[in-house]
Design an enzyme around this catalytic site. Structure first.
Site, PDB file in Angstrom:
ATOM      1  N   ASN A 249      47.095 -58.035  15.267  1.00  0.00           N
ATOM      2  CA  ASN A 249      45.666 -57.957  15.584  1.00  0.00           C
ATOM      3  C   ASN A 249      45.354 -56.936  16.662  1.00  0.00           C
ATOM      4  OD1 ASN A 249      44.235 -59.820  13.912  1.00  0.00           O
ATOM      5  ND2 ASN A 249      45.211 -61.510  14.997  1.00  0.00           N
TER       6      ASN A 249
ATOM      7  N   HIS B  68      38.435 -58.557   9.740  1.00  0.00           N
ATOM      8  CA  HIS B  68      39.161 -59.792  10.049  1.00  0.00           C
ATOM      9  C   HIS B  68      38.793 -60.174  11.481  1.00  0.00           C
ATOM     10  CE1 HIS B  68      42.179 -62.870  10.086  1.00  0.00           C
ATOM     11  NE2 HIS B  68      42.887 -62.277  11.040  1.00  0.00           N
TER      12      HIS B  68
ATOM     13  N   ASN C  48      48.640 -53.887  21.809  1.00  0.00           N
ATOM     14  CA  ASN C  48      49.220 -53.931  20.466  1.00  0.00           C
ATOM     15  C   ASN C  48      49.254 -52.564  19.788  1.00  0.00           C
ATOM     16  OD1 ASN C  48      49.896 -56.576  20.626  1.00  0.00           O
ATOM     17  ND2 ASN C  48      48.196 -57.352  19.406  1.00  0.00           N
TER      18      ASN C  48
ATOM     19  N   ALA D  37      59.770 -61.815  15.345  1.00  0.00           N
ATOM     20  CA  ALA D  37      60.357 -63.122  15.055  1.00  0.00           C
ATOM     21  C   ALA D  37      59.630 -64.259  15.769  1.00  0.00           C
ATOM     22  CB  ALA D  37      61.831 -63.134  15.436  1.00  0.00           C
ATOM     23  N   GLY D  38      58.363 -64.035  16.063  1.00  0.00           N
ATOM     24  CA  GLY D  38      57.551 -65.088  16.648  1.00  0.00           C
ATOM     25  C   GLY D  38      57.171 -66.116  15.596  1.00  0.00           C
TER      26      GLY D  38
ATOM     27  N   ASP E 165      63.574 -58.155  15.662  1.00  0.00           N
ATOM     28  CA  ASP E 165      62.802 -58.324  16.889  1.00  0.00           C
ATOM     29  C   ASP E 165      63.524 -57.615  18.029  1.00  0.00           C
ATOM     30  OD1 ASP E 165      60.446 -60.619  17.698  1.00  0.00           O
ATOM     31  OD2 ASP E 165      61.604 -59.803  19.365  1.00  0.00           O
TER      32      ASP E 165
ATOM     33  N   VAL F  62      54.528 -66.492  13.614  1.00  0.00           N
ATOM     34  CA  VAL F  62      54.013 -65.995  12.332  1.00  0.00           C
ATOM     35  C   VAL F  62      55.135 -65.413  11.489  1.00  0.00           C
ATOM     36  CG1 VAL F  62      52.499 -64.319  11.213  1.00  0.00           C
ATOM     37  CG2 VAL F  62      51.688 -65.566  13.224  1.00  0.00           C
TER      38      VAL F  62
END
Length: 310
Positions: A121, A176, A96, A11-12, A34, A14
């Site tokens: 990422n 990416h 991550n 829920a950040g 989240d 992005v």
């Protein structure tokens, strides 16, 4: 009216931006999930408070419980640590990867038939990790990266040419990150291939602007990374999937020989529909373009091997 159900994990900025666009555009009901208590609930409530103003039909709810995400048509994973100035996407691998392993397992258990879109990422590596962890069919697990990179490429082309943004079709593929590949021959301004519109030096400058687009935003913000364009890119992909539109766009998809690349996730043109990646579209690349794409794949594979996943 019944809407498709889309879960966004994280829920950040992005995730919340993507959620807002999905409900504003009338695309789907959204569950914002989240680990932080109150964060998804508060953002969801805030968005619902604007429902009568914006007159949108879908609903959005916030939760800390994956049970509330059950039966989702699409699950978007944005959870993870964002870049700070001076950091590359690759710097985020260790922290991550732990988050991705936890999230993909719980999300899949709740919605085993969903199409999954990874956004965390470093995108290509995290999508491959999710694929190995979840055991989902390759068609139903992909990453968001190419849509964003292509949008940044279109912006750079518009800035260089002065052309209206809606007259530009642009393709960025590959990793990416720093190893991404732009495809000027397949990118057009009013239907004209970019090499007919810009000089080679100008094209090189647009590519550099595209590759560094995310880092440019991070450097300017100083305390976070991009979220408006990533959120919009997510909404575009979700819309194509739940709407079964069969649109062609650059998506981080699993390759099994396409473009001469085996066992790797990277951004390539694909056709998106209700089942996810319906088809990988192979452009007729020349030798230099194909070599650049394969070099980009090699950089991803090296990172994946560093995690012991391949």
């Amino acid at each position: 009216m019944a809407y498709p159900k889309v879960t966004i994990v994280g829920a950040g900025n992005v995730g919340a931006t993507a959620a807002e666009l999905l409900v504003l555009k009338g695309i789907a009901d959204v569950v914002l999930c989240d680990v932080v208590e109150g964060l998804p609930q508060g953002k969801a409530l805030d968005m619902m408070h604007m429902r009568s103003i914006e007159k949108f039909g879908p609903t959005i709810t916030g939760t800390n419980d994956y049970a509330d995400t059950a039966g989702s048509d699409v699950v978007v994973i944005t959870a993870g640590v964002a870049r700070k100035p001076g950091m590359t996407r690759e710097d985020l691998i260790d922290v991550n990867s732990k988050i991705m392993k936890d999230v993909i397992g719980q999300a899949k258990d709740a919605s085993p038939e969903a199409v999954f879109i990874c956004v965390t990422n470093p995108l290509d590596v995290m999508t491959y990790l999710a694929f190995k962890e979840a055991g989902l069919p390759k068609q139903r697990l992909m990453g968001m990266g190419g849509v964003l990179d292509s949008a940044r490429y279109a912006y750079a082309i518009a800035e260089a040419t002065g052309a209206p943004i809606d007259s530009i079709d642009a393709y960025a593929v590959g990793a990416h990150g720093a190893a991404m590949v732009t495809l000027p021959r397949f990118s057009t301004v009013d239907g004209r291939p970019l090499p007919e519109v810009l000089t080679s030096e100008q094209i090189e400058a647009t590519t550099e602007r595209t590759v560094n687009g995310g880092a440019e935003v991070v450097a300017l913000l100083k305390t976070g990374s991009a979220f408006y364009a990533p959120g919009s890119s997510i909404a575009r992909m979700v819309s194509a999937i739940v709407g079964d539109t069969h649109e062609v766009m650059s998506v981080c998809a699993y390759l099994e020989g396409e473009y001469g690349i085996e066992d790797a996730y990277m951004c390539v043109p694909v056709k998106l529909g209700r089942g996810g990646v319906e088809e990988i579209v192979e452009f007729d690349l020349d030798d230099a373009e194909r070599a650049a794409l394969q070099d980009s794949a090699a950089s991803i594979i090296k990172q994946v091997e560093g995690l012991g996943l391949r």
